[in-house]
Design a protein around this motif. Structure first.
Motif, mmCIF file in Angstrom:
data_model
loop_
_atom_site.group_PDB
_atom_site.id
_atom_site.type_symbol
_atom_site.label_atom_id
_atom_site.label_comp_id
_atom_site.label_asym_id
_atom_site.label_seq_id
_atom_site.Cartn_x
_atom_site.Cartn_y
_atom_site.Cartn_z
ATOM 1 N N ALA A 322 0.824 -1.213 0.000
ATOM 2 C CA ALA A 322 0.000 0.000 0.000
ATOM 3 C C ALA A 322 0.855 1.258 0.000
ATOM 4 O O ALA A 322 0.529 2.250 -0.681
ATOM 5 C CB ALA A 322 -0.918 -0.008 1.229
ATOM 6 N N THR A 323 1.956 1.222 0.725
ATOM 7 C CA THR A 323 2.818 2.407 0.847
ATOM 8 C C THR A 323 3.570 2.694 -0.442
ATOM 9 O O THR A 323 3.735 3.863 -0.830
ATOM 10 C CB THR A 323 3.817 2.210 2.001
ATOM 11 O OG1 THR A 323 3.085 1.993 3.217
ATOM 12 C CG2 THR A 323 4.723 3.425 2.157
ATOM 13 N N TYR A 324 4.015 1.654 -1.118
ATOM 14 C CA TYR A 324 4.886 1.845 -2.286
ATOM 15 C C TYR A 324 4.196 1.523 -3.609
ATOM 16 O O TYR A 324 4.875 1.359 -4.634
ATOM 17 C CB TYR A 324 6.154 0.985 -2.130
ATOM 18 C CG TYR A 324 7.025 1.431 -0.974
ATOM 19 C CD1 TYR A 324 7.914 2.496 -1.114
ATOM 20 C CD2 TYR A 324 6.939 0.790 0.258
ATOM 21 C CE1 TYR A 324 8.701 2.907 -0.056
ATOM 22 C CE2 TYR A 324 7.735 1.190 1.328
ATOM 23 C CZ TYR A 324 8.611 2.255 1.162
ATOM 24 O OH TYR A 324 9.402 2.661 2.225
ATOM 25 N N ALA A 325 2.903 1.439 -3.604
ATOM 26 C CA ALA A 325 2.175 1.158 -4.854
ATOM 27 C C ALA A 325 2.567 2.171 -5.927
ATOM 28 O O ALA A 325 2.562 3.383 -5.695
ATOM 29 C CB ALA A 325 0.672 1.218 -4.611
ATOM 30 N N GLY A 326 2.931 1.652 -7.093
ATOM 31 C CA GLY A 326 3.305 2.525 -8.201
ATOM 32 C C GLY A 326 4.732 3.014 -8.166
ATOM 33 O O GLY A 326 5.161 3.756 -9.070
ATOM 34 N N TYR A 327 5.506 2.615 -7.158
ATOM 35 C CA TYR A 327 6.904 3.064 -7.091
ATOM 36 C C TYR A 327 7.684 2.520 -8.290
ATOM 37 O O TYR A 327 7.578 1.340 -8.642
ATOM 38 C CB TYR A 327 7.554 2.586 -5.787
ATOM 39 C CG TYR A 327 9.003 3.000 -5.665
ATOM 40 C CD1 TYR A 327 9.345 4.285 -5.281
ATOM 41 C CD2 TYR A 327 10.020 2.099 -5.974
ATOM 42 C CE1 TYR A 327 10.673 4.675 -5.195
ATOM 43 C CE2 TYR A 327 11.346 2.475 -5.883
ATOM 44 C CZ TYR A 327 11.671 3.759 -5.492
ATOM 45 O OH TYR A 327 12.981 4.144 -5.406
#
Length: 344
Positions: A322-327
């Motif tokens: 959830a925190t790094y989605a799309g990183y």
């Protein structure tokens, strides 16, 4: 197509190196998923197998979905190696591999691993004992020689082929180098170019990117490459190399979602195979490599290595996604000097 006995491999196969405390069934499974063509177990002491040592016996575990897979043994006694080869036969791997390359002191002082490079006659006797004791194709992994002044890999290759091995993997360092300095593939290329040699020759050492894999394929002419440290925490190295060979383009780095899927599989299979506590504890060494490149990951990593249940670890992994989605990950560089393991 590359043939090792009855084992068929694709042209220019990618092999997962046998690495102590790394190349267990859960790790092999995620490497297989991502394109490894042939895997080896952690190396197994011939004396340990004969004594029925629990840890040695557990290393014989192989699973149908990871085939083809080879079991690697090491030792310095002909009778023990012959008996070990017979034991390996009973679990029906696809091949038997002999380690004549491990440079660590605890192995070398027993007259095994790379120590045998100082006595090629003994190496031949040990190999012959295994070949005669198993129905499996026998392969060998070794190094260039004991030190810079005794590089004897050409004689080793010829003599081991003469006693019946089916393939040879060569690490481009001497025992004295351990894992320091740059691997020297020139002697590996000379072995491959030797008209007397008709078995597959695989190169090993310092392959940490698709670009280097293709460059070494072209420059040294080996039949395939064996990858060790670069696969730790990054099993995608296999698919990236294959993609680069096929297209000349870099495969996109795995997303955070892909990484967590692999972490979960590795974790859950570790627990299923080793048990809850050892499976969770031994998985802790892998998180840093799997999550390398993520900014401000320290807090999450600290949670991963302290949680004690699958449910709580899965919850942390959900937070990470959830925190790094799309990183957008950068193509991975490998800090080879900080990836310690025991192998040839």
């Amino acid at each position: 197509m590359i043939k090792i006995g009855s084992v068929s491999l694709p042209d220019f196969p990618l092999l997962l190196a046998p690495m102590e405390d790394v190349s267990d069934p859960p790790f092999r499974a995620v490497c297989k998923d991502n394109g490894a063509d042939l895997m080896y177990t952690e190396f197994i002491s011939s004396e340990g197998l004969i004594r029925d040592a629990i840890k040695s016996r557990q290393k014989l575990d192989i699973f149908e979905e990871e085939r083809p897979v080879g079991i690697q043994i090491f030792g310095g006694d002909e009778e023990a190696m012959a008996l070990s080869a017979q034991i390996v036969d009973t679990v029906n791997p696809d091949l038997l591999d002999i380690n004549f390359g491990c440079p660590v002191k605890k192995v070398v002082t027993k007259g095994a691993g790379a120590a045998v490079l100082k006595d090629i006659d003994q190496m031949v006797r040990l190999t012959k004992a295994c070949v005669r004791s198993t129905r499996l194709p026998v392969t060998v992994k070794t190094r260039l020689g004991w030190d810079h002044d005794s590089i004897n890999i050409m004689e080793v290759a010829e003599r081991l082929q003469d006693v019946g091995i089916h393939a040879l993997a060569i690490h481009g360092r001497t025992r004295s180098q351990l894992y320091k300095g740059e691997a020297n593939w020139d002697p590996i290329a000379r072995v491959k170019d030797n008209p007397r040699i008709n078995i597959p020759i695989f190169g090993n050492g310092d392959i940490d990117s698709p670009q280097k894999a293709v460059a070494y394929k072209k420059k040294y002419g080996v039949d395939g490459i064996m990858i060790g440290r670069a696969a730790i925490g990054y099993p995608w190295i296999f698919r990236e190399i294959k993609h680069f060979i096929a297209t000349g383009e870099m495969h996109a780095p795995p997303s955070i979602e892909e990484r967590v899927v692999v972490i979960r599989k590795h974790l859950h299979q570790s627990v299923a195979w080793k048990g809850l506590v050892p499976g969770i504890n031994e998985m802790r060494r892998h998180y840093n490599n799997y999550l390398k490149g993520l900014p401000n990951i320290k807090e999450f990593r600290a949670k991963l290595v302290t949680e004690k249940t699958l449910e709580s670890i899965d919850a942390v992994l959900d937070e990470i996604v959830a925190t790094y989605a799309g990183y957008a990950f950068e193509p991975r560089g490998v800090d080879m000097d900080n990836l310690a393991y025991t192998c040839g």
